[in-house]
Design an enzyme around this catalytic site. Structure first.
Site, PDB file in Angstrom:
ATOM      1  CD  GLU A   1      -1.561   2.147   3.405  1.00  0.00           C
ATOM      2  OE1 GLU A   1      -1.019   2.973   3.440  1.00  0.00           O
ATOM      3  OE2 GLU A   1      -2.095   0.869   4.447  1.00  0.00           O
TER       4      GLU A   1
ATOM      5  CD  GLU B   1       7.480   4.695   2.155  1.00  0.00           C
ATOM      6  OE1 GLU B   1       6.349   4.924   2.355  1.00  0.00           O
ATOM      7  OE2 GLU B   1       7.501   5.716   1.415  1.00  0.00           O
TER       8      GLU B   1
END
Length: 1041
Positions: free
Chosen positions: A112, A185
């Site tokens: 995501e 991330e």
């Protein structure tokens, strides 16, 4: 963003869809519903219509929610689509994928984050965050739930909608998924000093740190284990957000593979909401994404959980709670029951109502049996109905108990279930719940589209019918029928799902003093294992890749490929809200704001704290918390709770401290009373307030103890989610006279005070303070009121308020303000270009302290967390000062162009930035941050960056867009006119502020940075919430708490 999101989303959605309503007259009322243009357009579609590659399956009017739905499917890929047409300008899009991981590496959560880091059409780094400054979006985010990932945005601007849709579609279907983005991330090995290969290796990564922070929240730890253990056979047995000790097992290849199998149109559900035409959306989605895919069979379905023959038990450990009221009582226990499949929407509706009857408020069976037993402080986390998984579950228990009381709690739960089966529920309580639903359906929120997509996501995710979920009136009718046909209907459900259900889990959790040390040791062992497995070449690559990542993060980027609105797309003039103010016979000002409220009335009042003695001030938040929960007049606290549920949408009381718009050292201190009801119940609502003002009960010591413990527990539980706010409140404490009061009412001081009160063996001295506070607050001396309702309701509302004011006491003697410097200030109601209604004006009594001197203070609150929450606050200028607009844009510039890169991308914190408050305090903050003093140094660098003017005209325009997106955020009918009523900020002042924002120039920005952000120019305060730190411990300028 990860969370047990779906459950919260569903609750949020239900709140926005209405509190439960007295629906006797549902069916008679439906014929009056007037369709809107958006609804009429939607209702013209017919099943079988072909539009841009989609086929219409069903068109449905849902009059109770003032909307119509169009369900479609994509012919080539099988993608599902739901359009909800409503006359609402805040249009929303979302796409959701069923994501069902089978390990704890957090692959859906890291994915995501990573898909939002650049795509084929928009190959820049981080287009998602870049679009926050190129759009007027009212919402942009992404969420990872246990079994789906959702990407929603909303905006009021049609061009903006197309721009954002293009970026979102490209991100989810054609992401770059670069290795370095996965490193940034997700997780990576990096040298502590990335430029020195001799320094030790460490774990870094945004999701890695986010999840370390998430698991400092004991409520979340408990809720996660509850789900994992009650549904142990498939995807619900794992942590979709990622377990920090397992995240480093995820490889880049596995991430790409998960995208290929899950992010496909055949596994997607598209949702649009609002008044923009459907055909334009379908055309764009077809052309930019779906036309490029063929159908596949996504193998993502969640199989039914195999039911147990026997109940199970499980125990987990957690970190200690530094603010627990009794260190020996930190155990949590709950009993969970597996319920029905959530695609059975009527059964789910019934069980949801049943859950409210069992655990909602002081009249519920489990509140009486558990909360009032004195064994614990509050219900266990996730108590009640949870419909976010394929099969719903219900749990109930206690937190803050002694470990040896686990068996006692289990026995009470079993006994209470037997009593409910025998005695059933009072009819009035069922009516109160149905009344709540009616209010929820009528109350309009500005984020209704977001609430809908959250509410529908779980059921639709498992092939349930989302439109059936919206037909609430049908369910209420059927529910009433079931009760009429069988008065034992609800008791039978209790017997079926609770008494006779072997799929039952008892989960307990106790603190371990060494918990965080053990977690750190496990992380160190994992790090050692990963580091030792590296070959010499891999070690060298790790170092070089670390440098490459820093280089990439530091490089200026060409963002010209991204779509953007222009400053010229922003409306130069705002729409003014008509307000009327009149004085009652007693001289109390009342602001009337006529709005299309769907037959709802919103009543608010502010009462001044100016005469309250200093020693009573710390107890004001507690007074606010309990004043509507202790009983009043002839009503006991249970009867009062019942009356509030039957006749209103809720009563709330909260401290109200607001800075003056033109002087930093002037402020208003008071208490805000807020409430809402259906128009037919306004006399009952005002009667309740009259009784609370005139005859509140302060006698029931036992019930007061219960409320105190619950309040202390809630404050303690809230720290991991709001640590940055607590840090900022503390950091601004010594910068303005109101800062001290903010810290006392809303800061760590209040958390500590409530802990102390909850620990008292004799609570009577505190209870005796409440009637003394009441004398100063609950009278008409320094009161002002406001009403938002339809024009037709205004005259009856005025009479009801006149009666309320007449009915409440005035002080028998003139009370003098405790602080002698009181300045009376009248609101500026002149409207630009429109005739002001002739009316009285609201006068606010502000406090000032001519002797006040701001000073610097640094505080480190030691908390047993593995991450930090940091705040640095700078005293600047008030709202009406010309520099306020420059500083507001500067805060946005520093956040988007400097702090985001330094704190999140390079530093690995979950979030950070700068914002300027209405009160003239510029606040730098970071959230779930592995660094402490390094981040404070970054704040200084941001100020230097701003002073050096290292930004372009395009950067300035983007910052203006982001600021206007907030300034022009939609306002619900219930909240129109509130800036004037609460803060004395009129539309004319807002229009002047707007003009100043448009006019802010580069020179003004650099000038403001020089004036306020240069070292030594402005007074500043600093605060850290987080683990022990040798740097602050050695530095005598830091106060360690």
């Amino acid at each position: 963003m990860w969370g047990r999101f779906a459950a919260a989303g569903r609750r949020l959605a239900l709140r926005s869809l209405g509190r439960v309503y007295s629906s006797r007259s549902f069916n008679q009322r439906l014929w009056r519903w007037k369709s809107s243009a958006a609804n009429e357009r939607a209702l013209q579609y017919k099943a079988g219509d072909h539009i841009h590659g989609f086929t219409v399956n069903q068109v449905t009017a849902v009059p109770e929610l003032f909307l119509s739905t169009v369900q479609l499917s994509h012919e080539k890929t099988g993608a599902k689509y739901l359009h909800v047409a409503k006359e609402d300008s805040n249009n929303l899009f979302s796409v959701q994928f069923r994501t069902t991981p089978l390990d704890d590496t957090g692959v859906p959560h890291i994915l995501e984050h990573t898909v939002l880091c650049g795509s084929q059409k928009y190959p820049v780094r981080d287009p998602f965050f870049k679009m926050l400054n190129r759009s007027l979006s009212t919402f942009m985010n992404a969420f990872t739930a246990s079994d789906y990932t959702l990407y929603p945005f909303s905006t009021q601007n049609p061009k903006d909608f197309q721009n954002l849709l293009s970026v979102y579609l490209d991100a989810v279907f054609f992401p770059c998924l670069r290795h370095l983005d996965f490193w940034q991330e997700g997780w990576r090995l990096e040298h502590e000093n990335p430029t020195d290969p001799q320094t030790p290796l460490t774990f870094k990564g945004i999701v890695f740190n986010e999840m370390k922070g998430a698991f400092t929240d004991n409520e979340r730890v408990f809720s996660q284990h509850l789900q994992n253990k009650i549904l142990p056979d498939h995807t619900y047995a794992v942590v979709s957000g990622g377990d920090p000790l397992k995240i480093p097992d995820l490889s880049w290849e596995q991430l790409k593979q998960f995208h290929a199998t899950h992010y496909h149109p055949s596994n997607a559900r598209f949702f649009t909401y609002g008044n923009f035409p459907l055909e334009q959306h379908l055309k764009q989605i077809q052309e930019e994404a779906l036309s490029k895919f063929q159908k596949i069979e996504p193998n993502t379905a969640v199989p039914p959980q195999k039911l147990w023959d026997h109940p199970r038990e499980h125990h987990v450990a957690c970190g200690t709670d530094a603010f627990a009221t009794d260190p020996k009582k930190q155990t949590v226990v709950s009993v969970g029951y597996l319920l029905a499949d959530i695609t059975d929407t009527f059964e789910t509706f019934t069980l949801n109502l049943l859950s409210s009857l069992l655990v909602g408020g002081p009249n519920s069976a489990f509140y009486k049996a558990l909360i009032e037993s004195g064994l614990g402080t509050d219900f266990s986390p996730d108590t009640g109905f949870n419909g976010s998984t394929k099969e719903a579950y219900f749990s109930v228990g206690l937190q803050g108990i002694a470990e040896e009381k686990i068996e006692t709690v289990k026995q009470i739960i079993a006994r209470t279930i037997d009593e409910v089966i025998e005695n059933g529920f009072e009819e009035e309580r069922i009516e109160a719940l149905l009344h709540k639903i009616e209010i929820q359906m009528k109350h309009q929120s500005t984020s209704f589209g977001l609430a809908l997509t959250s509410y529908l996501a779980s059921c639709w995710n498992h092939e349930g019918d989302p439109v059936d979920l919206l037909k609430i009136a049908d369910k209420v009718t059927r529910f009433r029928q079931c009760l009429e046909e069988d008065p034992q209907f609800l008791q039978q459900k209790v017997k079926q799902y609770f008494k006779d259900n072997p799929h039952r889990l008892t989960l307990s959790m106790s603190p371990d003093g060494a918990f965080y040390d053990k977690q750190a040791a496990l992380e160190a062992a994992k790090l050692k294992e990963k580091a030792e497995a590296l070959s010499e070449d891999e070690r060298k690559q790790t170092y070089e890749k670390g440098l490459e990542l820093i280089d990439l993060q530091s490089k200026p980027q060409d963002t010209s490929c991204l779509p953007a609105l222009k400053v010229s797309d922003i409306e130069p003039k705002m729409t003014f809200t008509e307000l009327e103010t009149s004085l009652t016979a007693e001289g109390v000002p009342v602001q009337y704001c006529a709005q299309p409220t769907n037959g709802m009335v919103y009543f608010r009042a502010v009462s001044s704290l100016n005469t309250l003695p200093e020693e009573l001030r710390p107890y004001v938040p507690l007074f606010c918390n309990v004043i509507t929960k202790m009983g009043c007049g002839a009503l006991s606290y249970r009867e009062q709770a019942q009356e509030i549920d039957l006749k209103t949408g809720g009563l709330s009381v909260s401290p109200h401290i607001t800075a003056d718009d033109s002087h930093l050292d002037m402020y208003e201190q008071g208490v805000l009373f807020s409430s809402l009801c259906l128009d037919r119940n306004l006399p009952d609502l005002m009667h309740l307030w009259t009784e609370i003002f005139n005859h509140p009960h302060f006698e029931d010591e036992e019930h007061f103890k219960v409320l105190v413990k619950m309040t202390a527990q809630e404050l303690s539980n809230g720290i991991p989610d709001s640590g940055h706010l607590y840090a900022s409140i503390r950091a601004s404490r010594t910068l303005t006279p109101a800062g001290e009061l903010q810290e006392m009412f809303n800061g760590m001081e209040q958390v500590k005070l409530m802990k102390r009160i909850a620990e008292m063996s004799d609570i009577r001295p505190v209870l005796r303070k409440l009637p003394r506070i009441k004398k100063h607050l609950l009278n008409s001396d320094n009161l002002r009121c406001s009403v938002n309702a339809t024009p037709q309701q205004m005259s009856s509302a005025a009479k009801a308020i006149e009666k309320f004011i007449k009915g409440i006491a005035r002080s028998k003697k003139e009370r003098k303000p405790i602080r002698p410097h009181v300045i009376e200030k009248t609101s500026d109601l002149k409207t630009a270009g429109s005739e002001a209604l002739t009316c009285s004006q609201i006068t606010r009594k502000l406090i000032t302290d001519p002797t006040f001197q701001p000073c610097q203070m640094k505080t480190h609150f030691l908390l047993p967390f593995p991450v930090n929450y940091i705040g640095e606050c700078v005293r600047t200028v008030p709202f009406t000062a010309p520099d306020h607009t420059s500083l507001r844009i500067l805060a946005r510039l520093m956040t988007a162009k400097f702090l985001h890169t330094e704190i999140r991308e390079k530093g690995g914190a979950y979030g950070g930035g700068a914002r300027l408050m209405l009160n003239g305090i510029l606040s730098f903050y970071s959230y779930r941050d592995p660094n402490s003093l390094g981040t404070l140094a970054t704040f200084e660098k941001a100020a230097e960056w701003a002073r050096a003017g290292k930004f372009t005209q395009q950067d300035i325009d983007e910052a203006k867009l982001a600021v206007f997106a907030a300034v022009d955020a939609p306002v619900a009918p219930s909240d129109k006119g509130m800036d004037n009523f609460l803060y004395g900020i009129s539309d004319a002042m807002k229009q002047r502020y707007r003009e100043h924002l448009f006019a802010v120039s580069r020179d003004q920005l650099i000038d403001a940075a020089d004036k306020y952000l240069a070292a030594g120019k402005s007074t500043r305060g600093l605060a850290i919430l987080g683990p022990e730190n040798t740097d602050t411990a050695k530095d005598p300028s830091w106060v360690i708490r």
